[in-house]
Motif scaffolding. Sequence first.
Motif, mmCIF file in Angstrom:
data_model
loop_
_atom_site.group_PDB
_atom_site.id
_atom_site.type_symbol
_atom_site.label_atom_id
_atom_site.label_comp_id
_atom_site.label_asym_id
_atom_site.label_seq_id
_atom_site.Cartn_x
_atom_site.Cartn_y
_atom_site.Cartn_z
ATOM 1 N N SER A 162 0.708 7.242 8.568
ATOM 2 C CA SER A 162 1.064 8.498 7.918
ATOM 3 C C SER A 162 1.445 8.472 6.546
ATOM 4 O O SER A 162 2.193 9.179 5.937
ATOM 5 C CB SER A 162 1.516 9.479 8.891
ATOM 6 N N LEU A 163 0.893 7.352 5.810
ATOM 7 C CA LEU A 163 1.233 7.289 4.350
ATOM 8 C C LEU A 163 0.268 7.077 3.514
ATOM 9 O O LEU A 163 0.230 6.447 2.519
ATOM 10 C CB LEU A 163 2.164 5.976 4.108
ATOM 11 N N ALA A 164 -0.522 8.189 3.657
ATOM 12 C CA ALA A 164 -1.813 8.179 2.818
ATOM 13 C C ALA A 164 -1.537 8.589 1.403
ATOM 14 O O ALA A 164 -2.128 8.335 0.550
ATOM 15 C CB ALA A 164 -2.756 9.302 3.552
ATOM 16 N N HIS A 165 -0.323 9.103 1.130
ATOM 17 C CA HIS A 165 -0.085 9.522 0.105
ATOM 18 C C HIS A 165 0.464 8.569 -0.783
ATOM 19 O O HIS A 165 0.740 8.698 -2.210
ATOM 20 C CB HIS A 165 1.195 10.740 -0.233
ATOM 21 N N THR A 166 0.857 7.418 -0.473
ATOM 22 C CA THR A 166 1.261 6.059 -1.196
ATOM 23 C C THR A 166 -0.094 5.505 -1.994
ATOM 24 O O THR A 166 -0.774 5.372 -1.283
ATOM 25 C CB THR A 166 1.754 5.283 -0.280
ATOM 26 N N GLN B 196 -7.957 -7.243 0.022
ATOM 27 C CA GLN B 196 -6.405 -6.582 0.070
ATOM 28 C C GLN B 196 -6.394 -5.087 -0.126
ATOM 29 O O GLN B 196 -5.298 -4.634 0.872
ATOM 30 C CB GLN B 196 -5.671 -7.506 -0.844
ATOM 31 N N VAL B 197 -6.929 -4.625 -0.944
ATOM 32 C CA VAL B 197 -6.646 -3.191 -1.211
ATOM 33 C C VAL B 197 -7.300 -2.457 0.408
ATOM 34 O O VAL B 197 -6.618 -1.527 0.469
ATOM 35 C CB VAL B 197 -7.387 -2.827 -2.227
ATOM 36 N N TYR B 198 -8.207 -2.907 0.889
ATOM 37 C CA TYR B 198 -8.729 -2.187 1.914
ATOM 38 C C TYR B 198 -7.907 -2.134 3.296
ATOM 39 O O TYR B 198 -7.546 -1.218 3.940
ATOM 40 C CB TYR B 198 -10.256 -2.607 2.327
ATOM 41 N N ALA B 199 -7.436 -3.485 3.399
ATOM 42 C CA ALA B 199 -6.437 -3.790 4.474
ATOM 43 C C ALA B 199 -5.100 -2.868 4.196
ATOM 44 O O ALA B 199 -4.675 -2.380 5.194
ATOM 45 C CB ALA B 199 -6.064 -5.143 4.394
ATOM 46 N N ILE B 200 -4.689 -2.711 3.019
ATOM 47 C CA ILE B 200 -3.538 -1.964 2.641
ATOM 48 C C ILE B 200 -3.613 -0.376 3.142
ATOM 49 O O ILE B 200 -2.838 0.278 3.750
ATOM 50 C CB ILE B 200 -2.985 -2.247 1.326
ATOM 51 N N ARG B 201 -4.989 -0.042 2.527
ATOM 52 C CA ARG B 201 -5.074 1.482 2.564
ATOM 53 C C ARG B 201 -5.098 1.695 4.240
ATOM 54 O O ARG B 201 -4.664 2.754 4.604
ATOM 55 C CB ARG B 201 -6.407 1.651 1.893
ATOM 56 N N GLN B 202 -6.074 0.852 4.890
ATOM 57 C CA GLN B 202 -6.051 1.079 6.233
ATOM 58 C C GLN B 202 -4.708 1.415 6.986
ATOM 59 O O GLN B 202 -4.496 2.132 8.036
ATOM 60 C CB GLN B 202 -6.888 0.148 7.060
ATOM 61 N N LEU B 203 -3.633 0.260 6.739
ATOM 62 C CA LEU B 203 -2.557 0.169 7.539
ATOM 63 C C LEU B 203 -1.573 1.392 6.774
ATOM 64 O O LEU B 203 -0.658 2.335 7.770
ATOM 65 C CB LEU B 203 -1.754 -0.940 7.352
ATOM 66 N N LEU B 204 -1.633 1.874 5.615
ATOM 67 C CA LEU B 204 -0.763 3.089 5.349
ATOM 68 C C LEU B 204 -1.333 4.246 5.813
ATOM 69 O O LEU B 204 -0.760 5.190 6.031
ATOM 70 C CB LEU B 204 -1.026 3.017 3.568
ATOM 71 N N ASN B 205 -2.876 4.564 5.886
ATOM 72 C CA ASN B 205 -3.139 5.634 6.498
ATOM 73 C C ASN B 205 -2.871 5.731 7.798
ATOM 74 O O ASN B 205 -2.727 6.744 8.624
ATOM 75 C CB ASN B 205 -4.673 5.760 6.264
ATOM 76 N N ASP B 206 -2.855 4.625 8.440
ATOM 77 C CA ASP B 206 -2.552 4.513 9.952
ATOM 78 C C ASP B 206 -1.138 5.078 10.396
ATOM 79 O O ASP B 206 -0.964 5.714 11.474
ATOM 80 C CB ASP B 206 -2.825 3.357 10.581
ATOM 81 N N ALA C 5 8.343 3.630 -2.223
ATOM 82 C CA ALA C 5 7.231 3.555 -3.277
ATOM 83 C C ALA C 5 6.361 4.384 -3.256
ATOM 84 O O ALA C 5 5.753 4.835 -2.643
ATOM 85 C CB ALA C 5 6.907 2.074 -3.097
ATOM 86 N N ASP C 6 6.129 4.796 -4.678
ATOM 87 C CA ASP C 6 5.073 5.665 -5.088
ATOM 88 C C ASP C 6 3.834 4.835 -5.252
ATOM 89 O O ASP C 6 2.619 5.382 -4.915
ATOM 90 C CB ASP C 6 5.292 6.251 -6.486
ATOM 91 N N PHE C 7 3.788 3.634 -5.802
ATOM 92 C CA PHE C 7 2.504 2.958 -6.021
ATOM 93 C C PHE C 7 2.947 1.605 -5.322
ATOM 94 O O PHE C 7 4.016 0.814 -5.742
ATOM 95 C CB PHE C 7 2.326 2.691 -7.445
ATOM 96 N N VAL C 8 2.015 0.846 -4.523
ATOM 97 C CA VAL C 8 2.201 -0.580 -3.887
ATOM 98 C C VAL C 8 1.017 -1.338 -4.851
ATOM 99 O O VAL C 8 -0.252 -0.539 -4.949
ATOM 100 C CB VAL C 8 2.146 -0.872 -2.431
ATOM 101 N N CYS C 9 1.473 -2.389 -5.419
ATOM 102 C CA CYS C 9 0.649 -3.121 -6.347
ATOM 103 C C CYS C 9 0.032 -4.585 -5.787
ATOM 104 O O CYS C 9 0.595 -5.466 -6.090
ATOM 105 C CB CYS C 9 1.205 -3.092 -7.748
ATOM 106 N N PRO C 10 -0.843 -4.513 -4.953
ATOM 107 C CA PRO C 10 -1.401 -5.779 -4.600
ATOM 108 C C PRO C 10 -1.855 -6.810 -5.604
ATOM 109 O O PRO C 10 -2.897 -6.555 -6.432
ATOM 110 C CB PRO C 10 -2.463 -5.764 -3.548
ATOM 111 N N SER C 11 -1.046 -7.982 -5.894
ATOM 112 C CA SER C 11 -1.682 -8.952 -6.848
ATOM 113 C C SER C 11 -2.266 -10.295 -6.601
ATOM 114 O O SER C 11 -2.269 -11.321 -7.255
ATOM 115 C CB SER C 11 -0.522 -8.904 -7.937
ATOM 116 N N ALA C 12 -2.237 -10.413 -5.290
ATOM 117 C CA ALA C 12 -2.616 -11.876 -4.509
ATOM 118 C C ALA C 12 -4.023 -12.225 -4.728
ATOM 119 O O ALA C 12 -4.265 -13.423 -4.473
ATOM 120 C CB ALA C 12 -2.228 -11.861 -3.066
ATOM 121 N N MET C 13 -4.912 -11.559 -5.159
ATOM 122 C CA MET C 13 -6.209 -11.773 -5.486
ATOM 123 C C MET C 13 -7.071 -12.379 -4.035
ATOM 124 O O MET C 13 -7.967 -13.262 -4.194
ATOM 125 C CB MET C 13 -6.463 -12.868 -6.478
#
Length: 224
Positions: free
Chosen positions: A183-187, A171-181, A159-167
Amino acid sequence: MSFERFHQYRATPEIREKYAEVRLSADQFIVPFFVVEGHQIKQEIPGLQQVFHLSADRLLNEINLLKSRGINKVMLFGVLENSQKDEEATAAYQQGALIASVVEKIKQTHPDVWVYTDVCLCGYASHGHCGVFTDDKLNNDKTIQLLAKMALAHAAAGADFVCPSAMMDGQVYAIRQLLNDKSLAHTKILGYSAKFQSSFYDPFRGAANSAPRFGDRKTYQMDY
């Protein structure tokens, strides 16, 4: 009496084009799709004319049509049968998850298409809420970790973009941390910054089979 006259700037198509501040083109559109498991499925959604539940094979055909019209961006929403859901929304992030597998198929067939994926638990949870519960209370901290796992499954699939909609808070910070960890920082992340507890969402909830089975979403969505 002295006042500005603006009609002269709207008089002809050529003048309106000259002063237009907003322009739309095909490559700006993101087309949403409601994806189901199975094969050769294209079923019109009740109450939404010309909007369909599609299996992955039929979705690939639809993408061919979009590309012929200059559109190269799609947004995916997973739709499950109630029998496939549980209280932890496991189907959203487990191995072989529906949307992750569809992303892989799209990228194999249409690598030039930009894929956006909805990241929320409501369509995968048996209770229909956007988060998981602990002692009958929605657990924000646990939910954002599961949202991050869901986003990771989509990102790993391409996926090029993941789109958190759960409000959910954070949520964005948690996703960014895991993706970076991982090696998916480009997502990239496209977060819903405002979502309202409103009946205007009912047609979508019907399309995604994601209506809450009890209560409402007032404690985590915005007051309309």
